[in-house]
Every structure is written in C-alpha cells, then in structure tokens.
Design a protein around this motif. Structure first.
Motif, PDB file in Angstrom:
ATOM      1  N   ARG A   1      17.050  45.077  39.390  1.00  0.00           N
ATOM      2  CA  ARG A   1      15.599  44.910  39.439  1.00  0.00           C
ATOM      3  C   ARG A   1      15.012  45.001  38.034  1.00  0.00           C
ATOM      4  O   ARG A   1      14.128  44.213  37.664  1.00  0.00           O
ATOM      5  N   ALA A   2      15.531  45.944  37.232  1.00  0.00           N
ATOM      6  CA  ALA A   2      15.046  46.089  35.865  1.00  0.00           C
ATOM      7  C   ALA A   2      15.380  44.871  35.005  1.00  0.00           C
ATOM      8  O   ALA A   2      14.656  44.558  34.049  1.00  0.00           O
ATOM      9  N   MET A   3      16.466  44.177  35.330  1.00  0.00           N
ATOM     10  CA  MET A   3      16.848  42.958  34.601  1.00  0.00           C
ATOM     11  C   MET A   3      15.895  41.798  34.887  1.00  0.00           C
ATOM     12  O   MET A   3      15.909  40.792  34.187  1.00  0.00           O
ATOM     13  N   GLY A   4      15.109  41.919  35.944  1.00  0.00           N
ATOM     14  CA  GLY A   4      14.201  40.840  36.318  1.00  0.00           C
ATOM     15  C   GLY A   4      14.721  39.961  37.435  1.00  0.00           C
ATOM     16  O   GLY A   4      14.220  38.854  37.639  1.00  0.00           O
ATOM     17  N   VAL A   5      15.727  40.449  38.170  1.00  0.00           N
ATOM     18  CA  VAL A   5      16.233  39.673  39.309  1.00  0.00           C
ATOM     19  C   VAL A   5      15.139  39.607  40.379  1.00  0.00           C
ATOM     20  O   VAL A   5      14.605  40.632  40.810  1.00  0.00           O
ATOM     21  N   HIS A   6      14.837  38.392  40.780  1.00  0.00           N
ATOM     22  CA  HIS A   6      13.744  38.129  41.709  1.00  0.00           C
ATOM     23  C   HIS A   6      14.176  38.330  43.165  1.00  0.00           C
ATOM     24  O   HIS A   6      13.419  38.846  43.985  1.00  0.00           O
ATOM     25  N   ARG A   7      15.400  37.945  43.450  1.00  0.00           N
ATOM     26  CA  ARG A   7      15.884  37.948  44.838  1.00  0.00           C
ATOM     27  C   ARG A   7      17.386  38.211  44.844  1.00  0.00           C
ATOM     28  O   ARG A   7      18.099  37.793  43.930  1.00  0.00           O
ATOM     29  N   TYR A   8      17.840  38.922  45.850  1.00  0.00           N
ATOM     30  CA  TYR A   8      19.275  39.217  45.971  1.00  0.00           C
ATOM     31  C   TYR A   8      19.779  38.694  47.300  1.00  0.00           C
ATOM     32  O   TYR A   8      19.150  38.900  48.339  1.00  0.00           O
ATOM     33  N   ASN A   9      20.916  38.001  47.257  1.00  0.00           N
ATOM     34  CA  ASN A   9      21.527  37.464  48.472  1.00  0.00           C
ATOM     35  C   ASN A   9      22.697  38.334  48.914  1.00  0.00           C
ATOM     36  O   ASN A   9      23.610  38.619  48.132  1.00  0.00           O
TER      37      ASN A   9
ATOM     38  N   GLN B   1      27.842  41.307  32.036  1.00  0.00           N
ATOM     39  CA  GLN B   1      27.810  39.851  31.860  1.00  0.00           C
ATOM     40  C   GLN B   1      26.578  39.249  32.548  1.00  0.00           C
ATOM     41  O   GLN B   1      25.940  38.341  32.017  1.00  0.00           O
ATOM     42  N   VAL B   2      26.241  39.765  33.722  1.00  0.00           N
ATOM     43  CA  VAL B   2      25.046  39.294  34.430  1.00  0.00           C
ATOM     44  C   VAL B   2      23.796  39.574  33.592  1.00  0.00           C
ATOM     45  O   VAL B   2      22.915  38.714  33.453  1.00  0.00           O
ATOM     46  N   ALA B   3      23.716  40.779  33.023  1.00  0.00           N
ATOM     47  CA  ALA B   3      22.557  41.131  32.203  1.00  0.00           C
ATOM     48  C   ALA B   3      22.432  40.181  31.006  1.00  0.00           C
ATOM     49  O   ALA B   3      21.331  39.706  30.681  1.00  0.00           O
ATOM     50  N   GLU B   4      23.559  39.890  30.351  1.00  0.00           N
ATOM     51  CA  GLU B   4      23.543  38.980  29.208  1.00  0.00           C
ATOM     52  C   GLU B   4      23.119  37.578  29.641  1.00  0.00           C
ATOM     53  O   GLU B   4      22.316  36.914  28.972  1.00  0.00           O
ATOM     54  N   GLY B   5      23.652  37.136  30.781  1.00  0.00           N
ATOM     55  CA  GLY B   5      23.311  35.808  31.286  1.00  0.00           C
ATOM     56  C   GLY B   5      21.845  35.686  31.647  1.00  0.00           C
ATOM     57  O   GLY B   5      21.196  34.682  31.346  1.00  0.00           O
ATOM     58  N   ILE B   6      21.298  36.712  32.285  1.00  0.00           N
ATOM     59  CA  ILE B   6      19.887  36.685  32.679  1.00  0.00           C
ATOM     60  C   ILE B   6      18.982  36.630  31.455  1.00  0.00           C
ATOM     61  O   ILE B   6      18.012  35.865  31.414  1.00  0.00           O
ATOM     62  N   ARG B   7      19.294  37.430  30.436  1.00  0.00           N
ATOM     63  CA  ARG B   7      18.486  37.406  29.209  1.00  0.00           C
ATOM     64  C   ARG B   7      18.479  36.008  28.598  1.00  0.00           C
ATOM     65  O   ARG B   7      17.430  35.489  28.196  1.00  0.00           O
TER      66      ARG B   7
ATOM     67  N   GLN C   1      22.988  50.324  40.898  1.00  0.00           N
ATOM     68  CA  GLN C   1      23.103  48.901  40.574  1.00  0.00           C
ATOM     69  C   GLN C   1      21.891  48.117  41.058  1.00  0.00           C
ATOM     70  O   GLN C   1      21.428  47.199  40.378  1.00  0.00           O
ATOM     71  N   VAL C   2      21.370  48.479  42.213  1.00  0.00           N
ATOM     72  CA  VAL C   2      20.131  47.857  42.703  1.00  0.00           C
ATOM     73  C   VAL C   2      19.015  48.050  41.689  1.00  0.00           C
ATOM     74  O   VAL C   2      18.296  47.106  41.321  1.00  0.00           O
ATOM     75  N   ASP C   3      18.870  49.279  41.199  1.00  0.00           N
ATOM     76  CA  ASP C   3      17.805  49.586  40.245  1.00  0.00           C
ATOM     77  C   ASP C   3      18.005  48.809  38.942  1.00  0.00           C
ATOM     78  O   ASP C   3      17.028  48.315  38.343  1.00  0.00           O
ATOM     79  N   ARG C   4      19.239  48.679  38.486  1.00  0.00           N
ATOM     80  CA  ARG C   4      19.512  47.949  37.242  1.00  0.00           C
ATOM     81  C   ARG C   4      19.181  46.464  37.388  1.00  0.00           C
ATOM     82  O   ARG C   4      18.594  45.866  36.488  1.00  0.00           O
TER      83      ARG C   4
END
Length: 331
Positions: A157-165, A125-131, A152-155
């Motif tokens: 980053r590949a999705m284009g997540v800029h920052r993780y909290n 769902q996160v991947a779909e939302g980010i796209r 999951q960290v690698d995925r």
C-alpha cells in the motif's frame, strides 16, 4: 411471481440486492431458450448499478513458472510436467510493458508473480519496478503476488499499489479438489487483509474445472460475501501436463449463464473477462457476455496463454458503444 427471472428483476434490478444461493442455482439451471432474456436482465443490472463504462487492464508476469503450489489448473506449478519454466523480467521490460498497456487506453497494469507468497527479493524488485513505472507512465498499478502477511500488505500500500488480485479460485466445498498445498481459509485471510488495508481487492475464480452448478453458485455467494471491488471470471483453458489438462472446455451456454449469474449475485461489482474466454466463448460469445453483465476486460495475452489481440477487443468495445474508463489515480 414465482418465476426466477421476475424475482431477479425485482430483487437485483429494482432493489440492487444480489441473489441468494438457491436463486443463483435456479438461474444456472435455466433452459437455453431463456439465455437471451437472462443476458438482457444482467445487462440492465450492469447499466443501472455500474454504468456504461468498461475498465481495460493489461497484465504481465514478473516471475513465470516454478511455483511450489499445486493448483491443478495452472501450468506455472513446479510440481507438474507442463512446459512453463521459471522466468524473471527485468525492470526496463516492466516499464515497457506498462507503457504499451497504457497506449491501449487501459487504466490498470497488473504485475503478477507465480509464487506462494513474496520473499524479500521479490518485494524489493516489485518496489523498484513500481517506482520506475510511476516515473514513466500515468497508470494505476495492481499486483498479484500470492498470499501475504500484514507487513507485506502495508508495504504494498505504501508503494502505491492501487489494487491487489488474489482469487478464491473455487468454492470452499470444491477447493480441496483444486489445490492441496494451501487452504481456502488462507486465501480468504489474505483477501480480508487487502480489503481492510484500503487497497482495492480484486478477487475472482475459475469455472469449468469439473465443479457442479451448485458449486458455481456457492463461489458467487462467497465472493459476494467477501465484497471485492472487482471479480475476474476465468474459464478453464486445459493446460497440458496439469491434472486438469484433459478436462473438456466449458460449454459456451453454461459460460454465459455463469456470467449472468455472477452479475446477478454482485450487481455493483466490476465483473472482468479474464482467461479462457477466447476458447470457451469465441467472438460471438465474447460479444454476448459484454452485453450480459461484463464491464471490464483484460486485453492482450494472459500469464501463460494467448488472448485476443488488444486491438480486437478495443474495436469490439467501440462497435458496442462501450466507453473505456478514463485513467484515474485513486491512491
């Protein structure tokens, strides 16, 4: 030259090094009449080592409530009688929220889920939302989805997540009084994986939970050791039905000392106003904190509590002549 303020000026302002634990304890014990001097020094440190810009961020919860963890401050835990219950947002709602956030001038939009860690359904769902967000609006996307595996960290980053909290929440020595369903070390491990991945790490904590001054200094030092890009500083807003629901609000002067201490511990880090500032500090204290080391703000509402209206914060930044950071894709 034994005065803590003189030592802090030399160490932090002139040399750019954060204060050590014992020095931070001294800062947190400064008398009330020295708070203006302390805030002024913290502001000078922020201006010299970070510059005048303020970063603005909006957040939205993809999944609210029903979390299996027992963080004693959090009304999203499924273990307590607090009123928040599990709710999922759909992708169009995410896109709309991202567009509204960008319209405020915010450079960051954070997707949050109340979970121990993401399962495959949530990751999808996160991947779909980010796209969908990336197709609709130019804004950096951050996530806060709990503890992660390396895969999951690698995925993300590949999705284009800029920052993780992923907040430490409390000092190592106080953590067991705040959470019992996972450990400080588990949180630390996720933070290290994020930092090492190339994503920016957003990692802060919550103060006013009954911890000692010494434990506030300990948290600041542990955050400095971890080296996050950004530190959100939350003040406890006691939520009904949680184990910390009956704690008093943190004293506003202690909150201001804490803001300045965190800036003096981490002179080059983005220090973000987060939850609880409205109740703990009010309008005047919010202004003082922005002139005492803070250089980032969450605008609008938080995950389960109301914040200030975004327009109020943006108006305050304009009055203080604090420029909002330009949108910048960094990944």
């Amino acid at each position: 030259m034994n005065d803590i303020m003189e030592r802090a000026r030399r160490t932090v302002l002139e040399q750019g090094r954060g204060l050590a634990y014992d020095e931070l304890v001294e800062v947190l014990r400064l008398p009330d009449d020295r708070i203006p001097e302390l805030l002024d020094l913290a502001h000078q440190v922020r201006m010299r080592h970070c510059g005048p810009e303020v970063e603005v961020e909006g957040i939205i919860s993809l999944k609210t409530g029903g979390c299996p963890e027992d963080c004693h401050f959090c009304s999203q835990s499924g273990q307590f009688t607090s009123p928040v219950r599990s709710v999922w947002l759909d992708v169009p709602q995410l896109v709309k929220a991202a567009q509204e956030t960008a319209a405020t001038g915010a450079s960051e939009f954070c997707i949050v889920a109340a979970v121990r860690g993401p399962d495959e359904r949530l990751m999808s769902q996160v991947a779909e939302g980010i796209r969908a967000i990336q197709e609709a609006v130019d804004i950096n996307i951050a996530c806060s989805l709990g503890m992660l595996t390396q895969e999951q960290v690698d995925r993300l980053r590949a999705m284009g997540v800029h920052r993780y909290n992923h907040n430490l929440e409390a000092a190592r020595s106080y953590f067991g009084s705040v959470v019992t369903t996972h450990t400080f070390e588990e949180r630390w491990e996720t933070c290290q994986m994020i930092r090492d991945s190339g994503m920016e790490l957003c990692c802060g904590g919550l103060v006013g939970m009954g911890e000692t001054l010494e434990q506030r200094a300990e948290l600041a030092v542990q955050l400095a050791e971890l080296g996050p890009h950004e530190v959100p500083l939350n003040f406890l807003n006691p939520r009904p039905g949680t184990p910390f629901g009956d704690l008093p609000l943190m004293d506003s002067k202690d909150a201001l000392r804490t803001i300045a201490a965190f800036r003096l511990a981490m002179p080059t880090t983005i220090l973000r106003y987060a939850g609880g500032r409205e109740l703990t500090l009010g309008d005047l204290g919010t202004r003082e904190g922005l002139l005492g080391g803070v250089n980032a703000v969450i605008v609008g509402n938080y995950l389960t509590t109301l914040g200030r209206e975004a327009d109020e914060d943006l108006r305050l930044l304009w009055e203080l002549r604090m420029p909002i950071k330009e949108l910048a894709k960094t990944l």
